[in-house]
Design an enzyme around this catalytic site. Structure first.
Site, PDB file in Angstrom:
ATOM      1  N   ASP A 182      45.613   1.728 -13.136  1.00  0.00           N
ATOM      2  CA  ASP A 182      45.995   0.710 -12.150  1.00  0.00           C
ATOM      3  C   ASP A 182      46.363  -0.590 -12.860  1.00  0.00           C
ATOM      4  O   ASP A 182      45.989  -1.677 -12.422  1.00  0.00           O
ATOM      5  CB  ASP A 182      44.849   0.499 -11.148  1.00  0.00           C
ATOM      6  CG  ASP A 182      45.321  -0.151  -9.846  1.00  0.00           C
ATOM      7  OD1 ASP A 182      46.550  -0.119  -9.573  1.00  0.00           O
ATOM      8  OD2 ASP A 182      44.477  -0.694  -9.110  1.00  0.00           O
ATOM      9  N   ARG A 203      33.905  -8.890  -3.359  1.00  0.00           N
ATOM     10  CA  ARG A 203      34.209 -10.317  -3.451  1.00  0.00           C
ATOM     11  C   ARG A 203      33.740 -10.772  -4.821  1.00  0.00           C
ATOM     12  O   ARG A 203      32.721 -10.287  -5.324  1.00  0.00           O
ATOM     13  CB  ARG A 203      33.454 -11.099  -2.379  1.00  0.00           C
ATOM     14  CG  ARG A 203      34.216 -11.167  -1.093  1.00  0.00           C
ATOM     15  CD  ARG A 203      33.489 -12.047  -0.124  1.00  0.00           C
ATOM     16  NE  ARG A 203      34.248 -12.130   1.115  1.00  0.00           N
ATOM     17  CZ  ARG A 203      33.751 -12.625   2.236  1.00  0.00           C
ATOM     18  NH1 ARG A 203      32.508 -13.072   2.276  1.00  0.00           N
ATOM     19  NH2 ARG A 203      34.492 -12.684   3.312  1.00  0.00           N
ATOM     20  N   GLY A 212      37.837 -14.713  -5.680  1.00  0.00           N
ATOM     21  CA  GLY A 212      38.828 -13.841  -5.038  1.00  0.00           C
ATOM     22  C   GLY A 212      38.181 -12.653  -4.385  1.00  0.00           C
ATOM     23  O   GLY A 212      36.970 -12.441  -4.472  1.00  0.00           O
ATOM     24  N   GLU A 213      39.041 -11.882  -3.724  1.00  0.00           N
ATOM     25  CA  GLU A 213      38.570 -10.750  -2.955  1.00  0.00           C
ATOM     26  C   GLU A 213      39.450  -9.566  -3.275  1.00  0.00           C
ATOM     27  O   GLU A 213      40.668  -9.716  -3.394  1.00  0.00           O
ATOM     28  CB  GLU A 213      38.727 -11.129  -1.483  1.00  0.00           C
ATOM     29  CG  GLU A 213      37.908 -10.321  -0.555  1.00  0.00           C
ATOM     30  CD  GLU A 213      37.966 -10.945   0.821  1.00  0.00           C
ATOM     31  OE1 GLU A 213      37.344 -12.014   1.010  1.00  0.00           O
ATOM     32  OE2 GLU A 213      38.640 -10.369   1.674  1.00  0.00           O
ATOM     33  N   GLY A 214      38.857  -8.398  -3.458  1.00  0.00           N
ATOM     34  CA  GLY A 214      39.661  -7.209  -3.742  1.00  0.00           C
ATOM     35  C   GLY A 214      39.476  -6.181  -2.662  1.00  0.00           C
ATOM     36  O   GLY A 214      39.051  -6.502  -1.553  1.00  0.00           O
ATOM     37  N   GLY A 215      39.778  -4.923  -2.984  1.00  0.00           N
ATOM     38  CA  GLY A 215      39.701  -3.835  -2.020  1.00  0.00           C
ATOM     39  C   GLY A 215      38.333  -3.741  -1.360  1.00  0.00           C
ATOM     40  O   GLY A 215      38.241  -3.597  -0.148  1.00  0.00           O
ATOM     41  N   PHE A 216      37.277  -3.811  -2.130  1.00  0.00           N
ATOM     42  CA  PHE A 216      35.954  -3.657  -1.517  1.00  0.00           C
ATOM     43  C   PHE A 216      34.916  -4.578  -2.159  1.00  0.00           C
ATOM     44  O   PHE A 216      33.723  -4.329  -2.118  1.00  0.00           O
ATOM     45  CB  PHE A 216      35.498  -2.193  -1.573  1.00  0.00           C
ATOM     46  CG  PHE A 216      35.254  -1.648  -2.955  1.00  0.00           C
ATOM     47  CD1 PHE A 216      33.991  -1.188  -3.303  1.00  0.00           C
ATOM     48  CD2 PHE A 216      36.275  -1.596  -3.902  1.00  0.00           C
ATOM     49  CE1 PHE A 216      33.752  -0.689  -4.576  1.00  0.00           C
ATOM     50  CE2 PHE A 216      36.038  -1.089  -5.168  1.00  0.00           C
ATOM     51  CZ  PHE A 216      34.777  -0.634  -5.508  1.00  0.00           C
TER      52      PHE A 216
HETATM   53  P1  ADP Z   1      38.695  -5.059  -6.442  1.00  0.00           P
HETATM   54  O1  ADP Z   1      38.210  -4.126  -7.490  1.00  0.00           O
HETATM   55  O2  ADP Z   1      37.879  -4.952  -5.185  1.00  0.00           O
HETATM   56  O3  ADP Z   1      40.168  -4.998  -6.204  1.00  0.00           O
HETATM   57  P2  ADP Z   1      39.023  -7.239  -8.257  1.00  0.00           P
HETATM   58  O4  ADP Z   1      38.248  -6.842  -9.446  1.00  0.00           O
HETATM   59  O5  ADP Z   1      40.492  -7.001  -8.298  1.00  0.00           O
HETATM   60  O6  ADP Z   1      38.400  -6.533  -6.973  1.00  0.00           O
HETATM   61  O7  ADP Z   1      38.772  -8.771  -7.968  1.00  0.00           O
HETATM   62  C1  ADP Z   1      39.287  -9.464  -6.852  1.00  0.00           C
HETATM   63  C2  ADP Z   1      39.758 -10.864  -7.238  1.00  0.00           C
HETATM   64  O8  ADP Z   1      38.699 -11.615  -7.818  1.00  0.00           O
HETATM   65  C3  ADP Z   1      40.844 -10.881  -8.284  1.00  0.00           C
HETATM   66  O9  ADP Z   1      42.124 -10.780  -7.740  1.00  0.00           O
HETATM   67  C4  ADP Z   1      40.636 -12.240  -8.967  1.00  0.00           C
HETATM   68  O10 ADP Z   1      41.259 -13.258  -8.226  1.00  0.00           O
HETATM   69  C5  ADP Z   1      39.139 -12.415  -8.909  1.00  0.00           C
HETATM   70  N1  ADP Z   1      38.481 -11.963 -10.161  1.00  0.00           N
HETATM   71  C6  ADP Z   1      38.052 -10.699 -10.438  1.00  0.00           C
HETATM   72  N2  ADP Z   1      37.465 -10.634 -11.642  1.00  0.00           N
HETATM   73  C7  ADP Z   1      37.516 -11.874 -12.164  1.00  0.00           C
HETATM   74  C8  ADP Z   1      37.060 -12.468 -13.406  1.00  0.00           C
HETATM   75  N3  ADP Z   1      36.424 -11.738 -14.331  1.00  0.00           N
HETATM   76  N4  ADP Z   1      37.273 -13.785 -13.603  1.00  0.00           N
HETATM   77  C9  ADP Z   1      37.904 -14.531 -12.664  1.00  0.00           C
HETATM   78  N5  ADP Z   1      38.361 -14.040 -11.478  1.00  0.00           N
HETATM   79  C10 ADP Z   1      38.168 -12.735 -11.230  1.00  0.00           C
END
Ligand code: ADP
Length: 306
Positions: free
Chosen positions: A152, A43, A37-41
């Site tokens: 959050d 992958r 997945g991908e988040g704010g900043f």
């Molecule tokens: P950000 O801090 O940039 O928002 P996240 O930590 O929310 O990034 O991670 C982005 C995405 O990656 C999540 O929505 C999820 O789908 C996947 N993800 C993050 N951490 C894990 C993990 N420990 N195990 C499985 N998937 C994860």
């Protein structure tokens, strides 16, 4: 977007990291086997270490932490996450960097986020919500004892491991309360889940009670299928939060005790919100079945606990 945090660095997507990611300092390597997945900043990828153990790796491009502010934020996230070791918090295993990226090795949560499950299932049953909330509250009690406010908490930051147990993740907005009674003033959180005092009482600041508020929003969202103050635009969400305006749709038929607990948590006054221990002793937790475990089939179908 109403699902994204109000204070996150501007999005810079990292280039795809190499298939074999090397931690030269420790002589370790991780083989990239999938995209999570991908988040704010960042992958997030699934990787295998040299002993074939599966992990998650969070990749942050160094270009996105060029500014001092963003660098400080990332190191704060790492420092706080690193000190939290609990069965219901995503385990932080290691971090390192190369010329391109900063990498965080995290416990792999095979069943994705609780938001993904909500999208597939539309809503959770009351027994499931009981099960997950007990685990979330346990993690929260531990964080608060460690003087950390998560700030959050939302379904997208709650992950499920292979056994369908909750793991709280993403400490990007977390804050450490260094002196008892200190209050935080930064406006942060995600619109749907943000506590009223963060938005409307900036002089006074906010503290641990903001996580309790988010737990109320999470409980409502699990049982109803959408957050209580949800609307198309953020301004109207904030207006509803200010007016404490939400309802329990009659067609969703959630129990009276669940409604009572949610209403008591979503108290606009932070000092009148129930402490975590009080929430756990609410009769809703004893008012119906409490599952011994959640089967993996719950990813697609509501388990039957009658
Ligand atoms: P950000 O801090 O940039 O928002 P996240 O930590 O929310 O990034 O991670 C982005 C995405 O990656 C999540 O929505 C999820 O789908 C996947 N993800 C993050 N951490 C894990 C993990 N420990 N195990 C499985 N998937 C994860």
């Amino acid at each position: 977007m109403t699902g994204t945090p109000v204070k996150k660095p501007e999005k810079i997507v990292p280039p795809t990291p190499p298939l074999r990611i090397r931690d030269h300092g420790k002589g370790a390597s991780y083989d990239r086997v999938g995209f999570l997945g991908e988040g704010g900043f960042a992958r997030v990828y699934e990787v295998q270490d040299s002993r074939s153990a599966r992990k998650a790796i969070k990749v942050i491009n160094r270009a996105s932490i060029k500014t001092k502010k963003n660098k400080t934020k990332l190191w704060a996230e790492i420092k706080l996450h690193q000190m939290l070791v609990h069965p219901h918090i995503v385990r932080f295993e290691d971090c390192f960097e190369d010329n391109e990226n900063v990498y965080m090795i995290l416990e792999l949560c095979e069943n994705g986020s609780m938001m993904d499950l909500l999208r597939r299932r539309k809503r959770y049953t009351e027994p499931e919500a009981r099960y997950y909330l007990v685990q979330l509250i346990a993690a929260c009690q531990y964080m608060h004892r460690m003087n950390v406010i998560h700030r959050d908490l939302k379904l997208g930051n709650l992950f499920l491991d292979a056994d369908m147990n909750v793991k709280v993740g993403d400490f990007g907005l977390a804050a450490l309360i260094e002196n008892p009674g200190d209050r935080k003033k930064t406006i942060c959180g995600t619109p749907n889940y943000i506590a009223p005092e963060v938005l409307f009482d900036q002089d006074n600041g906010h503290s641990f009670e903001v996580d309790v508020w988010s737990i109320g929003v999470i409980m409502y969202t699990l049982l109803i299928g959408k957050p209580p103050f949800q609307t198309k635009d953020v301004k109207t969400i904030y207006k509803r939060i200010r007016e404490n305006r939400y309802e329990f749709p009659a067609d969703k038929q959630i129990s009276n005790s669940a409604q009572d607990l949610i209403s008591s948590i979503l108290n606009p006054k932070p000092d009148e919100r129930p402490p975590l221990e009080t929430i756990l002793s609410h009769r809703w937790f004893l008012d119906g079945p409490f599952p011994a475990y959640i089967p993996a089939s719950a990813n697609d179908f509501a388990p039957d606990y009658r």
